[in-house]
Design a protein around this motif. Structure first.
Motif, short mmCIF file in Angstrom:
data_model
loop_
_atom_site.label_atom_id
_atom_site.label_comp_id
_atom_site.label_asym_id
_atom_site.label_seq_id
_atom_site.Cartn_x
_atom_site.Cartn_y
_atom_site.Cartn_z
N ASN A 87 36.89 38.13 36.15
CA ASN A 87 36.99 36.71 35.79
C ASN A 87 36.96 35.83 37.03
OD1 ASN A 87 37.09 37.19 33.06
ND2 ASN A 87 39.34 37.27 32.98
N GLN A 88 37.64 36.25 38.09
CA GLN A 88 37.65 35.45 39.31
C GLN A 88 36.30 35.46 40.00
OE1 GLN A 88 41.08 37.01 41.45
NE2 GLN A 88 42.33 35.28 40.77
N GLN A 89 35.61 36.59 39.97
CA GLN A 89 34.25 36.65 40.54
C GLN A 89 33.30 35.76 39.75
OE1 GLN A 89 33.59 40.92 40.42
NE2 GLN A 89 33.79 41.09 42.66
N THR A 90 33.45 35.76 38.43
CA THR A 90 32.62 34.90 37.58
C THR A 90 32.83 33.44 37.91
OG1 THR A 90 32.70 36.51 35.77
CG2 THR A 90 32.10 34.25 35.20
N ALA A 91 34.10 33.05 38.07
CA ALA A 91 34.41 31.65 38.41
C ALA A 91 33.82 31.28 39.76
CB ALA A 91 35.92 31.44 38.41
N VAL A 113 45.02 29.71 37.42
CA VAL A 113 46.16 29.36 36.55
C VAL A 113 46.24 30.32 35.37
CG1 VAL A 113 47.02 27.63 34.92
CG2 VAL A 113 46.29 26.93 37.20
N PHE A 114 45.08 30.63 34.78
CA PHE A 114 45.07 31.53 33.62
C PHE A 114 45.52 32.94 34.01
CE2 PHE A 114 43.04 34.52 30.70
CZ PHE A 114 43.46 34.01 29.48
N SER A 115 45.09 33.40 35.18
CA SER A 115 45.47 34.75 35.59
C SER A 115 46.97 34.85 35.87
CB SER A 115 44.69 35.15 36.85
OG SER A 115 45.04 34.32 37.95
N ILE A 116 47.60 33.74 36.24
CA ILE A 116 49.04 33.75 36.54
C ILE A 116 49.88 33.50 35.30
CG2 ILE A 116 50.88 32.57 37.83
CD1 ILE A 116 48.79 31.96 40.00
N THR A 117 49.46 32.53 34.47
CA THR A 117 50.29 32.09 33.35
C THR A 117 49.80 32.58 31.99
OG1 THR A 117 49.06 30.03 33.02
CG2 THR A 117 50.85 29.99 34.64
#
Length: 506
Positions: free
Chosen positions: A40-44, A348-352
């Protein structure tokens, strides 16, 4: 003349082509992820990377457009873009997408070419609308967001990317053939232009406004396709269609924003824009259903479109001599505004586990911008009032309610000989000639207090000691609560008029 008339449609269609290429990766991300494994982070990061060069290059492109013209800058940009587009069509890894996407940002940077070039062909009262029409080239992102997934489902995403090579070659040739070779050039060194504007707070305020309005547009454009697929389970085609709807709405209202700013105070329009963005940020923070989410997103589209058209009306109003470099700086900040939100939302999504905090950030930044716009609106009104006072042919003196001089205009200095710093902080008695006794001034104040004004002939004294006759009007100025705040005195020098009459009679 015929070639000049072609520039608005040619440059607008060129921007459409540039923006179509700019969002290739984000539009095709659901298909690309089927072949290239991305977190997800690579996609972003991959979808946000094209924004980097698309932002940074807007400054030099705006400058070099003034120096060499839009014809050359558009043509060079399209031919350079052939290389990253072909490279992306062969991408097999995360690194390939990053490298190709970075250079792909040049497609978004072409925006500053038209906003610098087109105002040269139109009077200032049409700049807002013309830049709004040109900015409607944002529709290129909608075309790609809708069509690329459809083509990819039939041809495959690699072949779909290669189709855009034809588009780039076509518009490179069109600009060489029909671009204006005689466009007005401005050859002021970039360092000199930057030194003339970088300390101007209005420049940075406009950068902030465009960072929010265009940044919101770009962020949602590159963020929506993947988000709608992951969060609401939509197909790639359905997500692309909804994203295209967002882009189309925002693009449609961009020229409307320019048209409105040509006819009304642009700051009032921006007050409405940032109020709407503040509301939408709050709504998106608490919208679990796709229906409420759609309302919030479409509100962003409406406000971002109006705001984008309005900001570029303000640039030539404040920076007519440095329009190229300022257009580039403001446009660059708008592009950067689209780079950070997808990364912030993903983090934010990965943390919360949800996006609420990220959307609240949009609301808070928009609220801060609203406060700044309100301040600029009232500062602008004060500046207009000051210009009116300074341009008035009559001598003018403003005192506080204790009768202490606060401001005088140039006509006051012309008549009395006193410079502003010589009388501000003193009382009007500095002008008394000695011709009038205490009873005269008592009657003056009695009438002023009873009727709110006094007018009549009065003898005063200039700085050089010469006495002169003037027609003086003194008025009370009250605030909305009815409290006295100022006295305003306006006067005409009658002595010279009397001397002219004597000469005429003789």
């Amino acid at each position: 003349m015929q070639r000049e008339k072609l520039q608005l449609p040619l440059q607008t269609s060129s921007l459409i082509a540039g923006f179509m290429v700019w969002v290739l990766i984000s539009s095709l991300m659901p298909s690309i992820k089927q072949d290239i494994d991305l977190t997800n982070q690579q996609t972003a990061l991959v979808t946000a990377v094209p924004v980097i060069l698309g932002s940074i290059l807007r400054v030099p492109l705006g400058y070099y457009t003034n120096k060499y013209g839009a014809r050359l800058m558009f043509s060079i940009s399209f031919f350079i873009l052939l290389f990253p587009v072909y490279y992306i069509s062969m991408a097999a890894s995360f690194i390939d997408l990053i490298i190709g996407g970075l250079i792909l940002g040049l497609g978004g940077a072409t925006f500053s070419i038209g906003v610098t070039s087109l105002p040269k062909y139109y009077p200032s009262e049409k700049h807002g609308f013309v830049n709004g029409i040109y900015g409607a080239g944002n529709i290129g992102t909608a075309i790609t967001a809708f069509s690329a997934p459809v083509l990819a489902s039939t041809l495959g995403w690699e072949t779909t990317v290669r189709v855009y090579l034809i588009l780039l070659i076509l518009f490179g040739i069109l600009n060489l053939a029909f671009g204006d070779k005689k466009e007005k050039r401005i050859n002021i060194p970039i360092k000199q232009q930057l030194s003339a504007v970088y300390k101007n707070t209005t420049l940075w305020a406009l950068c902030l406004f465009y960072f929010i309005t265009f940044g919101s547009f770009v962020a949602f454009t590159i963020y929506l396709p993947d988000f709608l697929s992951n969060n609401f389970g939509l197909t790639a085609v359905d997500a692309g269609l909804r994203t295209a709807g967002f882009i189309a709405l925002s693009t449609l209202f961009r020229p409307v924003g320019g048209w409105l700013s040509d006819r009304f105070n642009p700051f009032i329009i921006l007050i409405g824009v940032f109020s709407g963005l503040t509301f939408s940020g709050v709504l998106l923070s608490f919208s679990p259903t796709i229906e409420l989410y759609t309302v919030g997103v479409l509100t962003v589209a409406f406000c971002a479109g109006i705001g984008n058209g309005t900001v570029f009306k303000l640039v030539p109003l404040y920076f007519s001599k440095q329009a190229g470099i300022v257009n580039g700086l403001v446009a660059a900040m708008g592009g950067l505004g689209g780079f950070f939100p997808p990364l912030v939302l993903t983090t934010v999504f990965s943390i919360t586990g949800h996006y609420s905090i990220g959307f609240m950030a949009l609301s808070e930044v928009s609220l801060a911008s609203l406060v700044i716009v309100l301040w600029m609106f009232y500062q602008d009104k004060l500046q207009v009032e000051s210009k009116i006072i300074n341009s008035t042919a009559q001598g003018m003196m403003i005192t506080d309610k204790q009768g202490v001089i606060q401001k005088v205009n140039p006509a006051f200095t012309t008549v009395t000989g006193y410079e502003p710093e010589e009388v501000i902080g003193k009382k009007p008695s500095v002008l008394r000639s000695g011709h009038h006794g205490p009873l005269f001034y008592e009657n003056l104040w009695d009438q002023l207090n009873d009727q709110g004004y006094w007018e009549g002939n009065i003898w005063n004294k200039r700085k050089n000691g010469e006495t002169y006759l003037e027609w003086l009007t003194i008025s009370k100025v009250r605030n909305d609560a009815g409290e006295l705040i100022y006295y305003v005195g306006q006067f005409n020098d009658l002595s010279r008029h009397i001397e002219e009459q004597k000469i005429t009679q003789e």
